[in-house]
Design a protein around this motif. Structure first.
Motif, PDB file in Angstrom:
ATOM      1  N   GLU A   1     -55.735   0.403  13.717  1.00  0.00           N
ATOM      2  CA  GLU A   1     -54.740  -0.623  13.397  1.00  0.00           C
ATOM      3  C   GLU A   1     -55.429  -1.978  13.316  1.00  0.00           C
ATOM      4  OE1 GLU A   1     -50.393  -2.451  14.707  1.00  0.00           O
ATOM      5  OE2 GLU A   1     -51.246  -0.740  15.806  1.00  0.00           O
ATOM      6  N   ILE A   2     -55.119  -2.735  12.280  1.00  0.00           N
ATOM      7  CA  ILE A   2     -55.618  -4.099  12.163  1.00  0.00           C
ATOM      8  C   ILE A   2     -54.471  -5.048  12.478  1.00  0.00           C
ATOM      9  CG2 ILE A   2     -57.458  -3.523  10.551  1.00  0.00           C
ATOM     10  CD1 ILE A   2     -55.670  -4.478   8.270  1.00  0.00           C
ATOM     11  N   SER A   3     -54.804  -6.255  12.913  1.00  0.00           N
ATOM     12  CA  SER A   3     -53.779  -7.115  13.501  1.00  0.00           C
ATOM     13  C   SER A   3     -53.198  -8.163  12.574  1.00  0.00           C
ATOM     14  CB  SER A   3     -54.354  -7.812  14.738  1.00  0.00           C
ATOM     15  OG  SER A   3     -55.497  -8.589  14.386  1.00  0.00           O
ATOM     16  N   SER A   4     -53.851  -8.390  11.406  1.00  0.00           N
ATOM     17  CA  SER A   4     -53.363  -9.494  10.585  1.00  0.00           C
ATOM     18  C   SER A   4     -53.713  -9.313   9.113  1.00  0.00           C
ATOM     19  CB  SER A   4     -53.965 -10.813  11.073  1.00  0.00           C
ATOM     20  OG  SER A   4     -55.369 -10.848  10.816  1.00  0.00           O
TER      21      SER A   4
ATOM     22  N   GLU B   1     -66.194   8.867   4.229  1.00  0.00           N
ATOM     23  CA  GLU B   1     -66.501   8.011   3.083  1.00  0.00           C
ATOM     24  C   GLU B   1     -65.408   6.980   2.804  1.00  0.00           C
ATOM     25  OE1 GLU B   1     -64.045  11.366   1.353  1.00  0.00           O
ATOM     26  OE2 GLU B   1     -65.618  11.155   2.883  1.00  0.00           O
ATOM     27  N   THR B   2     -64.264   7.142   3.450  1.00  0.00           N
ATOM     28  CA  THR B   2     -63.109   6.265   3.209  1.00  0.00           C
ATOM     29  C   THR B   2     -62.672   5.599   4.510  1.00  0.00           C
ATOM     30  OG1 THR B   2     -62.355   7.663   1.384  1.00  0.00           O
ATOM     31  CG2 THR B   2     -60.722   6.206   2.381  1.00  0.00           C
ATOM     32  N   LYS B   3     -62.277   4.349   4.422  1.00  0.00           N
ATOM     33  CA  LYS B   3     -61.767   3.625   5.585  1.00  0.00           C
ATOM     34  C   LYS B   3     -60.245   3.804   5.653  1.00  0.00           C
ATOM     35  CE  LYS B   3     -63.428  -0.399   6.687  1.00  0.00           C
ATOM     36  NZ  LYS B   3     -63.820  -1.829   6.570  1.00  0.00           N
ATOM     37  N   PHE B   4     -59.748   4.182   6.827  1.00  0.00           N
ATOM     38  CA  PHE B   4     -58.312   4.386   7.049  1.00  0.00           C
ATOM     39  C   PHE B   4     -57.821   3.355   8.060  1.00  0.00           C
ATOM     40  CE2 PHE B   4     -59.679   8.369   5.330  1.00  0.00           C
ATOM     41  CZ  PHE B   4     -58.589   8.913   4.667  1.00  0.00           C
ATOM     42  N   ILE B   5     -56.900   2.504   7.628  1.00  0.00           N
ATOM     43  CA  ILE B   5     -56.361   1.458   8.498  1.00  0.00           C
ATOM     44  C   ILE B   5     -54.838   1.420   8.390  1.00  0.00           C
ATOM     45  CG2 ILE B   5     -58.417  -0.004   8.516  1.00  0.00           C
ATOM     46  CD1 ILE B   5     -57.237  -1.636   6.251  1.00  0.00           C
ATOM     47  N   THR B   6     -54.210   0.754   9.349  1.00  0.00           N
ATOM     48  CA  THR B   6     -52.762   0.605   9.324  1.00  0.00           C
ATOM     49  C   THR B   6     -52.410  -0.818   9.726  1.00  0.00           C
ATOM     50  OG1 THR B   6     -50.659   1.486  10.167  1.00  0.00           O
ATOM     51  CG2 THR B   6     -52.516   1.448  11.707  1.00  0.00           C
ATOM     52  N   LEU B   7     -51.325  -1.347   9.151  1.00  0.00           N
ATOM     53  CA  LEU B   7     -50.937  -2.737   9.381  1.00  0.00           C
ATOM     54  C   LEU B   7     -49.422  -2.827   9.522  1.00  0.00           C
ATOM     55  CD1 LEU B   7     -51.607  -5.791   9.489  1.00  0.00           C
ATOM     56  CD2 LEU B   7     -51.549  -5.795   6.984  1.00  0.00           C
ATOM     57  N   ASN B   8     -48.982  -3.491  10.575  1.00  0.00           N
ATOM     58  CA  ASN B   8     -47.557  -3.698  10.823  1.00  0.00           C
ATOM     59  C   ASN B   8     -47.024  -4.734   9.825  1.00  0.00           C
ATOM     60  OD1 ASN B   8     -45.009  -4.441  11.850  1.00  0.00           O
ATOM     61  ND2 ASN B   8     -45.659  -3.980  13.949  1.00  0.00           N
ATOM     62  N   VAL B   9     -46.008  -4.353   9.071  1.00  0.00           N
ATOM     63  CA  VAL B   9     -45.486  -5.262   8.036  1.00  0.00           C
ATOM     64  C   VAL B   9     -44.930  -6.552   8.639  1.00  0.00           C
ATOM     65  CG1 VAL B   9     -44.996  -3.455   6.348  1.00  0.00           C
ATOM     66  CG2 VAL B   9     -43.259  -4.054   8.046  1.00  0.00           C
ATOM     67  N   ASP B  10     -44.469  -6.500   9.893  1.00  0.00           N
ATOM     68  CA  ASP B  10     -43.931  -7.699  10.533  1.00  0.00           C
ATOM     69  C   ASP B  10     -45.017  -8.738  10.798  1.00  0.00           C
ATOM     70  OD1 ASP B  10     -41.352  -6.672  10.554  1.00  0.00           O
ATOM     71  OD2 ASP B  10     -41.651  -5.673  12.489  1.00  0.00           O
ATOM     72  N   LYS B  11     -46.282  -8.284  10.821  1.00  0.00           N
ATOM     73  CA  LYS B  11     -47.406  -9.193  11.046  1.00  0.00           C
ATOM     74  C   LYS B  11     -48.072  -9.611   9.729  1.00  0.00           C
ATOM     75  CE  LYS B  11     -48.529  -7.339  15.614  1.00  0.00           C
ATOM     76  NZ  LYS B  11     -49.580  -6.732  16.464  1.00  0.00           N
ATOM     77  N   ALA B  12     -47.519  -9.149   8.623  1.00  0.00           N
ATOM     78  CA  ALA B  12     -48.137  -9.452   7.329  1.00  0.00           C
ATOM     79  C   ALA B  12     -47.081  -9.822   6.298  1.00  0.00           C
ATOM     80  CB  ALA B  12     -48.946  -8.245   6.852  1.00  0.00           C
ATOM     81  N   PRO B  13     -46.290 -10.861   6.549  1.00  0.00           N
ATOM     82  CA  PRO B  13     -45.200 -11.219   5.632  1.00  0.00           C
ATOM     83  C   PRO B  13     -45.686 -11.627   4.241  1.00  0.00           C
ATOM     84  CG  PRO B  13     -45.558 -12.949   7.267  1.00  0.00           C
ATOM     85  CD  PRO B  13     -46.356 -11.770   7.719  1.00  0.00           C
ATOM     86  N   PHE B  14     -46.781 -12.389   4.177  1.00  0.00           N
ATOM     87  CA  PHE B  14     -47.296 -12.821   2.881  1.00  0.00           C
ATOM     88  C   PHE B  14     -47.758 -11.620   2.059  1.00  0.00           C
ATOM     89  CE2 PHE B  14     -51.154 -13.586   0.390  1.00  0.00           C
ATOM     90  CZ  PHE B  14     -50.668 -14.460  -0.580  1.00  0.00           C
TER      91      PHE B  14
END
Length: 221
Positions: free
Chosen positions: A70-73, A115-128
């Motif tokens: 998980e990434i934070s921003s 070979e692939t990077k897997f990440i997740t991001l909370n939409v509430d922390k990424a409004p733009f």
């Protein structure tokens, strides 16, 4: 007449056997021509290829590949995308149970496809970012290659319209976007033919900052 036919058949079989034997002899002769120096060179090439593959794998691991993180921003998102050629980003909400289903499968695939990077991001922390991408359906996966959006997986429509889809089904879907190295048959998903009405949301040659995405649903259930 019958005796003559048998003689002809015997000759044909004999000639066929001779041709097969000659072919085998030629193959054996070619193998015998490989001397110790040739074998040593083959071993060296193989070893070099293995070293190169191991070095590449270590570079990926140093960049955060091999695990589902998980990434934070939004700022982190752009940094992660810039740092790796192939990226799968899952936009989620903590209150959406289907996101947890997707988490389970992505955790498995992250370990398998280094070979692939897997990440997740909370939409509430990424409004733009979510506004820029017009992300309205949760979960949505953004598939990126070389910093550009290659494809989207919106909800579970592409995965058979069911919460019970397999990891192999998701793996096939990601393979269709070329965001992972898929070794199976891309012409047909592992569970059989794609249901009629299933549509892929494909995007080509669009950068993240210039991408607009419209969904038919505002649901995040």
């Amino acid at each position: 007449m019958a005796h003559q036919s048998m003689d002809i058949l015997s000759k044909v079989l004999e000639q066929t056997a001779m041709l097969v034997e000659e072919k085998l002899d030629a193959q054996m002769s070619k193998l015998n021509e490989i001397d110790e120096d040739d074998l040593e060179r083959l071993k060296e090439r193989r070893l070099e290829a293995l070293k190169k593959a191991q070095k590449q794998k270590q570079e990926w691991l140093n960049k955060g590949h091999g695990e589902y993180r998980e990434i934070s921003s939004e700022k982190d998102f752009f940094g992660e995308v810039k740092d790796s050629k192939n990226v799968v980003c899952h936009f989620y909400k903590g209150s959406t149970f289907r996101c947890k289903i997707l988490d389970k499968h992505l955790t498995i695939l992250a370990k398998k496809h280094v070979e692939t990077k897997f990440i997740t991001l909370n939409v509430d922390k990424a409004p733009f970012l979510t506004d820029r991408l017009r992300i309205k359906v949760i979960p949505t996966m953004c598939l990126l290659i070389d910093g550009k959006t290659k494809d989207y997986v919106v909800g579970f429509t592409d995965l058979g319209n069911t919460d019970e889809f397999s990891t192999e089904m998701l793996e096939w879907r990601l393979g269709c976007a070329d965001v992972i190295n898929y070794s199976g048959n891309l012409m047909e998903p592992p569970t059989g033919p794609v249901r009629s009405g299933t549509k892929f949301t494909k995007v080509d040659k669009k950068t993240i900052r210039g991408r607009t995405y419209d969904s038919d649903s505002d649901s995040d259930n």
